[in-house]
Design a protein around this motif. Structure first.
Motif, PDB file in Angstrom:
ATOM      1  N   MET A  12       9.362  -1.313  -7.039  1.00 33.99           N
ATOM      2  CA  MET A  12       9.485  -2.649  -7.718  1.00 33.99           C
ATOM      3  C   MET A  12       9.473  -3.743  -6.858  1.00 33.99           C
ATOM      4  N   ARG A  13      10.267  -3.803  -5.873  1.00 30.74           N
ATOM      5  CA  ARG A  13      10.400  -4.781  -4.802  1.00 30.74           C
ATOM      6  C   ARG A  13       9.178  -4.846  -4.025  1.00 30.74           C
ATOM      7  N   GLU A  14       8.545  -3.838  -3.757  1.00 33.68           N
ATOM      8  CA  GLU A  14       7.207  -3.774  -2.991  1.00 33.68           C
ATOM      9  C   GLU A  14       5.813  -4.275  -4.089  1.00 33.68           C
ATOM     10  N   THR A  15       5.965  -3.876  -5.211  1.00 37.38           N
ATOM     11  CA  THR A  15       5.177  -4.506  -6.185  1.00 37.38           C
ATOM     12  C   THR A  15       5.317  -5.915  -6.310  1.00 37.38           C
ATOM     13  N   MET A  16       6.325  -6.537  -6.438  1.00 36.27           N
ATOM     14  CA  MET A  16       6.510  -7.833  -6.611  1.00 36.27           C
ATOM     15  C   MET A  16       6.143  -8.659  -5.301  1.00 36.27           C
ATOM     16  N   THR A  17       6.500  -8.021  -4.167  1.00 36.43           N
ATOM     17  CA  THR A  17       6.026  -8.765  -3.022  1.00 36.43           C
ATOM     18  C   THR A  17       4.555  -8.816  -2.888  1.00 36.43           C
ATOM     19  N   ARG A  18       3.837  -7.656  -3.548  1.00 33.15           N
ATOM     20  CA  ARG A  18       2.493  -7.731  -3.408  1.00 33.15           C
ATOM     21  C   ARG A  18       1.950  -8.699  -4.402  1.00 33.15           C
ATOM     22  N   VAL A  19       2.627  -8.765  -5.880  1.00 33.74           N
ATOM     23  CA  VAL A  19       2.287  -9.800  -6.748  1.00 33.74           C
ATOM     24  C   VAL A  19       2.459 -11.250  -6.077  1.00 33.74           C
ATOM     25  N   ALA A  20       3.355 -11.444  -5.425  1.00 35.45           N
ATOM     26  CA  ALA A  20       3.779 -12.633  -5.040  1.00 35.45           C
ATOM     27  C   ALA A  20       2.537 -13.164  -4.167  1.00 35.45           C
ATOM     28  N   GLN A  21       2.018 -12.272  -3.344  1.00 37.61           N
ATOM     29  CA  GLN A  21       0.669 -12.716  -2.594  1.00 37.61           C
ATOM     30  C   GLN A  21      -0.029 -13.393  -3.262  1.00 37.61           C
ATOM     31  N   VAL A  22      -0.458 -12.835  -4.519  1.00 35.56           N
ATOM     32  CA  VAL A  22      -1.314 -13.304  -5.382  1.00 35.56           C
ATOM     33  C   VAL A  22      -1.094 -14.606  -5.902  1.00 35.56           C
ATOM     34  N   THR A  23       0.113 -14.563  -6.445  1.00 35.77           N
ATOM     35  CA  THR A  23       0.344 -15.639  -7.202  1.00 35.77           C
ATOM     36  C   THR A  23       0.741 -16.884  -6.277  1.00 35.77           C
ATOM     37  N   GLY A  24       1.125 -16.438  -4.867  1.00 37.65           N
ATOM     38  CA  GLY A  24       1.281 -17.489  -3.933  1.00 37.65           C
ATOM     39  C   GLY A  24      -0.178 -18.168  -3.366  1.00 37.65           C
ATOM     40  N   ALA A  25      -1.058 -17.323  -3.406  1.00 32.88           N
ATOM     41  CA  ALA A  25      -2.446 -17.923  -3.256  1.00 32.88           C
ATOM     42  C   ALA A  25      -2.963 -18.614  -4.577  1.00 32.88           C
ATOM     43  N   MET A  26      -2.563 -18.474  -5.543  1.00 32.48           N
ATOM     44  CA  MET A  26      -2.929 -19.284  -6.789  1.00 32.48           C
ATOM     45  C   MET A  26      -2.150 -20.775  -6.864  1.00 32.48           C
ATOM     46  N   ALA A  27      -1.062 -20.592  -6.412  1.00 35.20           N
ATOM     47  CA  ALA A  27      -0.384 -21.837  -6.219  1.00 35.20           C
ATOM     48  C   ALA A  27      -1.203 -22.782  -5.185  1.00 35.20           C
ATOM     49  N   ARG A  28      -1.254 -22.019  -3.904  1.00 28.14           N
ATOM     50  CA  ARG A  28      -1.943 -22.607  -3.099  1.00 28.14           C
ATOM     51  C   ARG A  28      -3.285 -23.259  -3.311  1.00 28.14           C
ATOM     52  N   ALA A  29      -4.044 -22.591  -4.055  1.00 21.71           N
ATOM     53  CA  ALA A  29      -5.286 -23.091  -4.654  1.00 21.71           C
ATOM     54  C   ALA A  29      -5.024 -24.284  -5.567  1.00 21.71           C
ATOM     55  N   ALA A  30      -4.044 -24.118  -6.192  1.00 21.72           N
ATOM     56  CA  ALA A  30      -3.583 -25.178  -7.303  1.00 21.72           C
ATOM     57  C   ALA A  30      -3.353 -26.627  -6.591  1.00 21.72           C
ATOM     58  N   LEU A  31      -2.648 -26.426  -5.405  1.00 18.47           N
ATOM     59  CA  LEU A  31      -2.252 -27.471  -4.443  1.00 18.47           C
ATOM     60  C   LEU A  31      -3.466 -28.046  -3.853  1.00 18.47           C
TER      61      LEU A  31
END
Ligand code: NA
Ligand code: NA
Lengths: 426, 302, 173
Positions: C1-20
């Motif tokens: 679960m933790r690992e999956t979330m960490t990977r998901v967070a990379q994707v959402t982090g990239a999306m947030a970065r793109a939005a910024l």
């Protein structure tokens, strides 16, 4: 009943720790569902609440402020202030206040002022033997000056919350004298505290050094002249002046001082986007909240209620000031401007108060709220800069609260302080 | 008991606000209090573009709005918004009270709205801070603030002036400082905005004589019985003469005030060149046969 | 679960970065547009009528995208006194409850924003000449990200990962 839903859910969510913007939005959403009205209105109000040209001044002034802090404009202004008033009793405290006057002339944000001026002054004051709480208190309360002296995006928020029919140029002009009165009364307070605590004065650096520092700060100082001169001579409008501030700050930091790297520029842009999005999201959601207030006739009821209390404008103004001060301790400035203007302005006008004058009272009052716990962005910034707990600042901040409150009373009951200067341009 | 909520951007006491209130009284009397009307004045519920949407969605029941915001939504409303389409206010009354007016009211139906009545919006003319404008030559290169509408921008350009978009709240100081030279509006707005203090030359070219309209939400309309619908329609009709009388008084009051304040009013201009200059505007906006026919019929109305 | 979330967070982090980045570019573009508006009017004596509505539309994009990123990064204003007085478990419940109402609101932004866009789609925006639907697209896009980032907060909390706390990132007035 619908008001219980509106305010009840708002307070509940606020306590839950939900961001203020969403507290406003969700409570409006809940209330409109309760009333059986189409929910689409909430989102329309939110969208049109931020689709206002004059609001553009907010991102621009914030952006310009970020560029000035990162690009060395702020530091040079502070150095000049040091040479000018450092020889007064409590020298660096006086410098801190005076620097807010100058930085306030280029920035409209009290938090930016606290971090810029405080970031430069507090360490210096510490090193020269001042108590940190004194340094922090002056930084915090002094930064209200930036809200009063133009430019001030909060004045723009006020004008828009009032239906966009109050001249922004007049509001800008009206804030100048009250801002200077505030600076003066804070300098007096600083003088008394400094005398009691035996703080030193600085040596006057001499006319030559002063001239050098002045020359150094000139490109920053010119911005004040550009903004005010440009607006008053018809080159651009008050809201467009914010754009000129950005363009000019870029020009000075890139080409004159050469103090801004590409990375600084990117981080200033991101910082401006973050702050602006946060502030404007609150304004948008408050647009929905305000619609429900109007729909449920809260402002009209409020006028009636206050009329029942007294028909004396002096008492009504005092009452409104007290309510605003209390609200200001709990909430931040921009949401309060958008929420309270539609409620209080009609009351004030009904009692014969000029809307421009009321705007100045409102900004000063809520500015004080920025310096009070539990919710006070500027107090937090100041304490963070000085690395002291809020309780420590609170113990000795009272003389400065007192000075700010005295100014508030002067501004409230002497309309000419606000209205005389704009009238000179009519 | 149902309260119909009505929106208006004008302040309390303005002729349109009072007319809707008068209509509300008639409705209340004729339905024995089953139906009443409550007016939210001073744009409390939003600007016109927004309240139109709110009416369409049924959040508010009645709405008094200018035709301008409808121009990009309902084709027919463009016709009375055309510059110099009406020769005079009387001409406008004759057209809007007749079958052309009814056709335009009917056109609202397709947009979730019920058109009830047309009110007066006065006639809009140019004012400025520079000089008395007596001919098109005088307008050349001057900067005027107009409402954000393509047609009005094109109209000002066709007259040789510059249409400058500005928020309403900045118009006063912008005229004062010279960002723009002037704006255009009717007598009451020229007065209450205080613009006459900074722009003392008012040229009565009457380029726009655009009526305003009272609409009802189709959703709210459908909730009423056929009888009540008739009561509302009739009361709206009867509020029109009330409104016109109030309007004339308001105009007179404003005119007297600004004249006393020293405004210089230019009344004797030859409008013919102005009207001729509108050819490209008419060509651009009057395209369909329906509109062409409507324009022709208006011009033929005596 | 933790690992999956960490990977998901990379994707959402990239999306947030793109939005910024989109938002930042919007801010700079807006600066240019309004500067042009002033220059054209004052220097060239020729007013441009589309810069004003154009920049208002750009502002809509960076407000709603920026506000959504604020959920992920925690830079929204909030009143977090009570949150600090309760136990960790209660705090997690409170934060999750808060995230849930924000999700509902984000959903509203999407659904009702789309309804508004459809209603305005046949209209033409003055000066810009494009469909009225464009007025509401930032609302829909921002709403989508609000939902996404709030769901992420809940998921992270369930996975035992930290989430940004509102009010702790210093806010400016
Ligand atoms: Na300022
Ligand atoms: Na506070």
């Amino acid at each position: 009943m619908e008001l219980w839903v509106l305010f009840g859910s708002f307070v509940f969510l606020l306590l839950l720790g939900t961001p203020v913007a969403f507290c406003l939005g969700v409570s409006s959403f809940a209330t409109i569902l309760y009333l059986g009205l189409p929910p689409v209105v909430v989102f329309q109000r939110m969208n049109s609440g931020v689709s206002v040209f004059a609001l553009m001044a907010i991102p621009f002034f914030i952006f310009a402020g970020d560029l000035m802090v990162r690009g060395d404009i702020a530091r040079r202004l502070v150095a000049l202030a040091g040479a000018m008033v450092g020889h007064l009793r409590g020298g660096l405290g006086q410098v801190n206040i005076f620097a807010s006057v100058m930085f306030g002339g280029v920035s409209g944000s009290a938090a930016a002022d606290a971090s810029a001026v405080g970031g430069l002054m507090v360490p210096q004051m510490k090193a020269r033997g001042y108590d940190v709480d004194y340094a922090v208190n002056i930084t915090v309360v002094g930064s209200i000056i930036a809200l009063m002296i133009p430019p001030s995006h909060n004045m723009i928020i006020y004008s828009i919350s009032a239906g966009g029919r109050i001249s922004i140029a007049d509001l800008f002009t009206a804030g100048i004298i009250p801002g200077l009165v505030l600076a003066l009364s804070l300098m007096v307070a600083a003088w008394f505290v400094a005398r009691r605590r035996g703080y030193p004065t600085e040596a006057f650096p001499g006319a030559g050094a002063l001239l050098g520092l002045f020359a150094n700060a000139v490109p920053g100082l010119i911005l004040v002249a550009i903004i005010f001169g440009g607006v008053r001579s018809g080159i651009f409008t008050a809201s467009e002046s914010s754009n000129i501030a950005v363009v000019y700050a870029m020009f000075v930091t890139f080409f004159v001082y050469r103090s801004l790297s590409w990375n600084d520029f990117v981080s200033a842009t991101f910082a401006a986007v973050r702050t602006t999005a946060m502030v404007l999201m609150v304004i948008g959601c408050a647009g929905a909240f305000g619609w429900l207030l109007a729909y449920t006739r809260v402002p009209a009821t409020m006028v009636e209620m206050l009329r029942g209390v007294s028909d004396n404008p002096i008492i009504i103004l005092l009452l409104m000031n007290v309510v605003l001060l209390i609200l200001g301790t709990f909430m931040d400035m921009s949401p309060l401007i958008v929420i309270t203007t539609p409620i209080f302005l009609p009351v004030a006008v009904a009692f014969g108060v000029d809307p421009v004058h009321f705007g100045v009272i409102l900004i000063l009052n809520l500015g004080i709220g920025l310096c009070t716990p539990p919710v006070g962005a500027v107090l937090f910034v100041g304490c963070a800069v000085g690395r002291i707990p809020i309780t420590q600042a609170m113990r000795t901040i009272w003389p400065f609260y007192g000075a700010a409150f005295a100014t508030l009373m002067l501004v409230t009951y002497i309309p000419q302080l606000s209205l005389w200067l704009p009238a000179q341009f009519h | 008991e149902t309260t119909l909520k009505s929106s208006d951007t004008h302040p309390d006491g303005y002729p349109t606000v009072e007319a809707v209130e008068a209509m509300g009284k008639m409705i209340e009397e004729r339905t024995d209090g089953r139906l009443c009307v409550e007016v939210y004045h001073s744009a409390q519920l939003g600007e016109e573009k927004d309240t139109i949407e709110q009416t369409q969605f049924g959040a508010i029941d009645l709405n008094r709005v200018s035709l301008g915001p409808f121009n990009n939504i309902i084709e027919e409303t463009q016709v009375p918004s055309l510059p110099y389409i009406f020769r005079s206010v009387d001409h406008m009354h004759k057209v809007m009270d007749g079958e052309i007016g009814q056709e335009i009211l009917d056109a609202f139906k397709e947009h979730d709205l019920v058109g009830l009545a047309f009110y007066d919006g006065g006639s809009r003319s140019f004012y400025n801070s520079e000089k008395p404008i007596k001919s098109m030559e005088d307008l050349k290169g001057m900067k005027f603030r107009v409402m954000q509408s393509d047609m009005f921008v094109d109209m000002v350009s066709a007259l040789g002036a510059n249409a400058t978009p500005l928020p309403y709240g900045e118009v006063y100081s912008s005229i004062q400082t010279g960002v723009i030279d002037g704006a255009e509006n009717n007598w009451p707005s020229y007065d209450t905005s205080g613009h006459y203090e900074v722009a003392k030359y008012y040229t009565l070219d009457q380029h726009l004589i655009v009526p305003e309209v009272l609409v009802m939400s189709k959703k709210s309309w459908d909730k009423l019985s056929a009888e009540d619908q008739e009561v509302v329609r009739q009361a709206a009709r009867e509020s029109v003469p009330v409104m016109r009388e109030l309007w004339v008084a308001q105009e007179k009051k404003s005119e007297d005030k600004v004249r006393a304040a020293g405004s210089e009013i230019v009344t004797d201009i030859d409008k013919t060149p102005f009207i001729e200059a509108m050819k490209p505007v008419y060509e651009k906006y009057v395209k369909s046969d329906k509109l062409k026919d409507m324009v022709a019929r208006i011009q033929a109305t005596e | 679960m933790r690992e999956t979330m960490t990977r998901v967070a990379q994707v959402t982090g990239a999306m947030a970065r793109a939005a910024l980045w989109i938002s930042g570019a919007g801010l700079v573009l807006m600066t240019v547009l309004i500067a042009c508006q002033v220059f054209w009017r004052y220097v060239l004596n020729d007013s441009i009528s589309w810069t004003e509505p154009g920049s208002v539309m750009i502002m809509g994009w960076f407000i709603f995208l920026g506000a959504a990123v604020g959920i992920r990064e925690g830079y929204h204003l909030s009143f977090d006194i009570l949150v600090h007085l309760v136990s960790d478990q209660v705090r997690d419940v409170m934060r999750t409850l808060s995230d849930l109402v924000v999700i509902a609101f984000g959903g509203g932004m999407v659904v009702y924003g789309a309804e508004l866009a459809l209603n305005a789609a046949p209209n033409v925006l003055p000066s810009l000449g494009i469909s009225g639907a464009f007025d509401f697209l930032p609302l829909v896009a921002g709403g989508l990200l609000v939902v996404l980032f709030s769901v992420e907060r809940i998921a992270r909390r369930l996975a035992g990962l930290p989430t940004a706390a509102f009010g702790e990132a210093v806010a400016e007035d």
